[in-house]
Design a protein around this motif. Structure first.
Motif, short mmCIF file in Angstrom:
data_model
loop_
_atom_site.label_atom_id
_atom_site.label_comp_id
_atom_site.label_asym_id
_atom_site.label_seq_id
_atom_site.Cartn_x
_atom_site.Cartn_y
_atom_site.Cartn_z
N SER A 183 0.82 -1.22 0.00
CA SER A 183 0.00 0.00 0.00
C SER A 183 0.85 1.27 0.00
CB SER A 183 -0.92 0.01 1.22
OG SER A 183 -0.17 0.10 2.42
N ARG A 184 2.17 1.11 -0.03
CA ARG A 184 3.10 2.26 -0.08
C ARG A 184 3.00 3.14 1.16
NH1 ARG A 184 6.23 -0.18 -3.52
NH2 ARG A 184 5.59 -0.13 -5.69
N MET A 185 2.74 2.54 2.30
CA MET A 185 2.77 3.29 3.55
C MET A 185 4.20 3.79 3.77
SD MET A 185 1.95 1.97 7.44
CE MET A 185 0.27 1.48 7.00
N HIS A 186 4.36 5.05 4.24
CA HIS A 186 5.70 5.58 4.49
C HIS A 186 6.42 4.70 5.50
CE1 HIS A 186 5.25 9.17 2.13
NE2 HIS A 186 4.12 9.50 2.77
N TYR A 187 7.69 4.37 5.21
CA TYR A 187 8.41 3.42 6.05
C TYR A 187 8.58 3.94 7.48
CZ TYR A 187 11.90 0.34 7.99
OH TYR A 187 12.56 -0.54 8.82
N ARG A 188 8.82 5.24 7.63
CA ARG A 188 9.00 5.78 8.99
C ARG A 188 7.73 5.60 9.81
NH1 ARG A 188 12.39 11.49 8.31
NH2 ARG A 188 14.32 10.56 7.47
N THR A 189 6.59 5.83 9.18
CA THR A 189 5.31 5.63 9.87
C THR A 189 5.14 4.16 10.21
OG1 THR A 189 4.35 7.48 8.65
CG2 THR A 189 2.82 5.93 9.71
N PHE A 190 5.44 3.31 9.23
CA PHE A 190 5.34 1.87 9.47
C PHE A 190 6.26 1.43 10.60
CE2 PHE A 190 7.35 -2.25 8.78
CZ PHE A 190 6.25 -3.09 8.83
N LEU A 191 7.50 1.92 10.58
CA LEU A 191 8.48 1.52 11.58
C LEU A 191 8.04 1.92 12.98
CD1 LEU A 191 11.22 0.25 12.20
CD2 LEU A 191 12.27 2.50 11.82
N LEU A 192 7.45 3.10 13.12
CA LEU A 192 7.01 3.57 14.43
C LEU A 192 5.96 2.62 15.01
CD1 LEU A 192 6.72 5.60 16.74
CD2 LEU A 192 5.10 6.88 15.31
#
Length: 210
Positions: A134-143
């Motif tokens: 879904s192309r979620m931003h990696y920084r958001t995903f990582l948090l």
């Protein structure tokens, strides 16, 4: 199955136990093997072994958390680079309906689905890849991945630890209770035997015949 896995892990050395639990947690998220053995099962079993002092509780919890976060990150990268095509592979094709439910969940909840999905077996295996697709931003995903991995990893490790400790205590208490009951039964049987003997004395107990 769980008891046999516990016995098998319990026979291994401490470093090998850490490696096996970490590998199962990592591979569940990175390679979708959670369909065979959920990572939470491995973590709980590891916690039980920690309660039996076969491994360190603190090292186990730290390793589980790191393996969960790393496995999710690899799963995210797989979804990000390979896209929806991985969902049509043979192992995942049979789970089409559940995958669609997971995709709907991530559309509705957004990044929070990464955190919440950590506590649902099938979603835990699929959510990282779906976040990448879904192309979620990696920084958001990582948090949210880190928050979920921390909460889940420590929580399930402690669950296994306290369950194992409680089982050992219960097993000890049950053993003591059985011993006490057997002693009481033996004493009661001896008293009944003595009372019956007094009520019905044998020929040798009645004295000489007149």
């Amino acid at each position: 199955m769980v008891s046999s896995v516990t016995d098998w892990l319990g026979g291994l050395s401490g470093p090998v136990v850490y490696a096996v639990v970490a590998a199962l947690v990592f591979c569940e998220d990175a390679l979708f093997v959670g369909f065979l053995l959920p990572g939470e099962t491995a973590v709980v079993i590891g916690g039980v072994l920690a309660g039996q002092h076969k491994v360190s509780l603190y090292w186990l919890a730290a390793i589980v958390v790191l393996a969960a976060i790393a496995g999710d990150s690899v799963g995210y990268e797989i979804g990000h680079h390979f896209g929806p095509s991985i969902l049509t592979t043979r192992p995942l094709r049979r789970h089409h309906d559940r995958i669609e439910n997971a995709r709907d969940f991530i559309r509705r909840k957004g990044p929070a689905a990464v955190f919440l999905g950590r506590f649902i077996a099938f979603f835990r295996a699929m959510m990282p890849a779906l976040a990448g697709i879904s192309r979620m931003h990696y920084r958001t995903f990582l948090l949210f991945n880190a928050l979920g991995g921390l909460t889940w990893g420590i929580g399930y490790t402690l669950l296994g630890y306290f369950a194992g400790t409680a089982y050992t205590k219960i097993e000890h208490l049950v053993g003591q209770a059985i011993a006490i009951l057997l002693a009481i039964a033996a004493i009661a049987a001896l008293i009944i035997w003595r009372l019956r003997r007094r009520s019905h004395p044998g020929p040798s107990d009645e004295g000489p015949a007149r």
